[in-house]
Write an enzyme that holds these catalytic residues in place. Structure first.
Site, PDB file in Angstrom:
ATOM      1  CG  HIS A 134     -37.980  11.624   4.242  1.00 56.23           C
ATOM      2  ND1 HIS A 134     -37.900  10.799   3.036  1.00 56.23           N
ATOM      3  CD2 HIS A 134     -37.322  10.964   5.155  1.00 56.23           C
ATOM      4  CE1 HIS A 134     -38.327   9.940   3.510  1.00 56.23           C
ATOM      5  NE2 HIS A 134     -37.351   9.655   4.360  1.00 56.23           N
ATOM      6  CE  LYS A 138     -34.078  10.194   2.390  1.00 58.48           C
ATOM      7  NZ  LYS A 138     -32.730   9.589   3.555  1.00 58.48           N
TER       8      LYS A 138
HETATM    9  P1  NAD Z   1     -26.463  13.804   9.677  1.00 60.63           P
HETATM   10  O1  NAD Z   1     -26.385  14.226   8.241  1.00 60.63           O
HETATM   11  O2  NAD Z   1     -27.333  14.677  10.151  1.00 60.63           O
HETATM   12  O3  NAD Z   1     -25.154  13.067  10.329  1.00 60.63           O
HETATM   13  C1  NAD Z   1     -24.698  11.711   9.319  1.00 60.63           C
HETATM   14  C2  NAD Z   1     -23.198  11.942  10.699  1.00 60.63           C
HETATM   15  O4  NAD Z   1     -22.554  11.276   9.604  1.00 60.63           O
HETATM   16  C3  NAD Z   1     -22.827  13.345  10.741  1.00 60.63           C
HETATM   17  O5  NAD Z   1     -22.349  13.467  12.110  1.00 60.63           O
HETATM   18  C4  NAD Z   1     -21.276  13.766   9.615  1.00 60.63           C
HETATM   19  O6  NAD Z   1     -20.391  14.315  10.082  1.00 60.63           O
HETATM   20  C5  NAD Z   1     -21.231  11.719   9.606  1.00 60.63           C
HETATM   21  N1  NAD Z   1     -20.150  11.038   9.260  1.00 60.63           N
HETATM   22  C6  NAD Z   1     -19.954  11.272   7.768  1.00 60.63           C
HETATM   23  N2  NAD Z   1     -18.645  10.740   7.090  1.00 60.63           N
HETATM   24  C7  NAD Z   1     -18.293  10.525   8.631  1.00 60.63           C
HETATM   25  C8  NAD Z   1     -17.415   8.854   8.647  1.00 60.63           C
HETATM   26  N3  NAD Z   1     -16.287   8.520   7.307  1.00 60.63           N
HETATM   27  N4  NAD Z   1     -17.174   8.133   9.593  1.00 60.63           N
HETATM   28  C9  NAD Z   1     -18.105   8.288  11.003  1.00 60.63           C
HETATM   29  N5  NAD Z   1     -19.221   9.405  10.707  1.00 60.63           N
HETATM   30  C10 NAD Z   1     -19.552  10.363   9.666  1.00 60.63           C
HETATM   31  O7  NAD Z   1     -27.657  12.201   9.205  1.00 60.63           O
HETATM   32  P2  NAD Z   1     -28.611  11.086   9.748  1.00 60.63           P
HETATM   33  O8  NAD Z   1     -30.141  12.003   9.801  1.00 60.63           O
HETATM   34  O9  NAD Z   1     -28.141  11.071  11.248  1.00 60.63           O
HETATM   35  O10 NAD Z   1     -28.528  10.576   9.027  1.00 60.63           O
HETATM   36  C11 NAD Z   1     -27.887   9.480   8.699  1.00 60.63           C
HETATM   37  C12 NAD Z   1     -28.269   7.787   7.568  1.00 60.63           C
HETATM   38  O11 NAD Z   1     -28.800   7.536   8.716  1.00 60.63           O
HETATM   39  C13 NAD Z   1     -28.573   8.731   6.401  1.00 60.63           C
HETATM   40  O12 NAD Z   1     -27.562   7.760   5.632  1.00 60.63           O
HETATM   41  C14 NAD Z   1     -29.812   8.669   6.930  1.00 60.63           C
HETATM   42  O13 NAD Z   1     -30.553   8.956   5.910  1.00 60.63           O
HETATM   43  C15 NAD Z   1     -30.052   7.685   7.457  1.00 60.63           C
HETATM   44  N6  NAD Z   1     -31.090   7.138   8.386  1.00 60.63           N
HETATM   45  C16 NAD Z   1     -31.870   5.630   8.211  1.00 60.63           C
HETATM   46  C17 NAD Z   1     -32.663   5.245   9.160  1.00 60.63           C
HETATM   47  C18 NAD Z   1     -33.501   3.943   8.958  1.00 60.63           C
HETATM   48  O14 NAD Z   1     -34.120   3.596   9.909  1.00 60.63           O
HETATM   49  N7  NAD Z   1     -32.411   3.142   8.763  1.00 60.63           N
HETATM   50  C19 NAD Z   1     -33.129   6.657   9.205  1.00 60.63           C
HETATM   51  C20 NAD Z   1     -33.236   7.859   9.672  1.00 60.63           C
HETATM   52  C21 NAD Z   1     -31.722   8.113   8.682  1.00 60.63           C
END
Ligand code: NAD
Length: 246
Positions: A134, A138
């Protein structure tokens, strides 16, 4: 019918991807929530809650979903097993779709891994290893997808967490029969790659999925959001959404 979504983590990479394709998928983002916002203020106006935020945000959001009987789609990864079990219990009174990876291709990889693990069982002399890569930003490792792949092999071979070898170093000794290797590589802008390798003597099987655009996860999450409406309370996976059951 247009589905109204409360999106948590809306300013993140996944939140941005979801917002960019919502309209083309018959969805509107009725509420964009990020760090510091209170989702409870807006929950009444949505049909379904979608969570792609940070590990600690999932439980309070799932409790709100339960109180207001709104389906919840959870994409956030990195939860401890016990924490995850506690959150999953909240699905007793509302539909919850939880997937470490929402892509169709990865869910096919899960299905194929289940099939391969059945044939290449613990007596087959094929050694399973899971390798994931990744981007450098991450935060958790191994990825939620790698965790699921490990779990599939673990269940099939009747092994436990203690049998997983995370990133060997030093003098770990010869590989044990009841061992599953797990390796997390990080760097650059890699969206997500997962390989399940079964290494035998004189031959090797590798099942690989490469994601090149995170829009695949966003599209899957929206598919799950639409599917969840009207479903009975309970815990569902993307395999349920796609009708893929081994
Ligand atoms: P990112 O860091 O770009 O975004 C996360 C967002 O969540 C940020 O804007 C942050 O400010 C916000 N955040 C933090 N605390 C919060 C809270 N208490 N309430 C609401 N928002 C809050 O991360 P990302 O790449 O967008 O990934 C987010 C999550 O999704 C990660 O855990 C990642 O591993 C996961 N993910 C899952 C999949 C899937 O298919 N399941 C795919 C990609 C990423």
């Amino acid at each position: 019918m247009t589905v109204k979504i409360l999106l948590s983590g809306s300013k993140g990479r996944m939140g941005t991807a979801i917002k960019s394709i919502a309209e083309d998928n018959d969805c509107i983002i009725s509420s964009s929530i990020d760090l510091g916002d209170n989702p409870e203020n807006d929950v009444k106006g949505c049909d379904v809650i979608v969570d792609f935020s940070l590990r600690d945000a999932t439980r309070p959001l799932a409790e709100i979903a339960k109180s207001y009987k709104k389906p919840i789609i959870i994409g956030t990864t990195g939860h401890e097993k016990n924490e995850r079990k506690e959150i999953e219990k909240l699905s007793e009174s509302t539909p919850m779709v939880w997937a470490g990876n929402f892509s169709t291709g990865v869910n096919l990889l899960f299905f194929l891994t289940q099939q391969a693990a059945k044939v290449l069982d613990i007596n087959s002399e094929f050694d399973p290893e899971v390798i994931e890569m990744h981007h450098r930003l991450k935060k958790d490792a191994p990825s939620g997808t790698a965790d699921r792949l490990l779990e599939i092999i673990m269940d099939s071979r009747k092994l436990a967490d203690k049998d997983i070898s995370h990133g060997r170093e030093g003098m770990p000794g010869e590989r044990m029969v009841n061992e599953i290797g797990s390796h997390a590589l990080r760097g650059g802008d890699i969206v997500g790659e997962h390989t399940v390798m079964f290494a035998g003597t004189g031959e090797r099987i590798e099942l690989t999925h490469r994601a090149t655009d995170r829009v695949i996860f966003a599209a899957g999450a929206l598919k799950a959001a639409k599917w969840s409406i009207g479903k009975d309370p309970g815990l569902y996976s993307m395999q349920d959404v796609l009708g893929l059951k081994a």
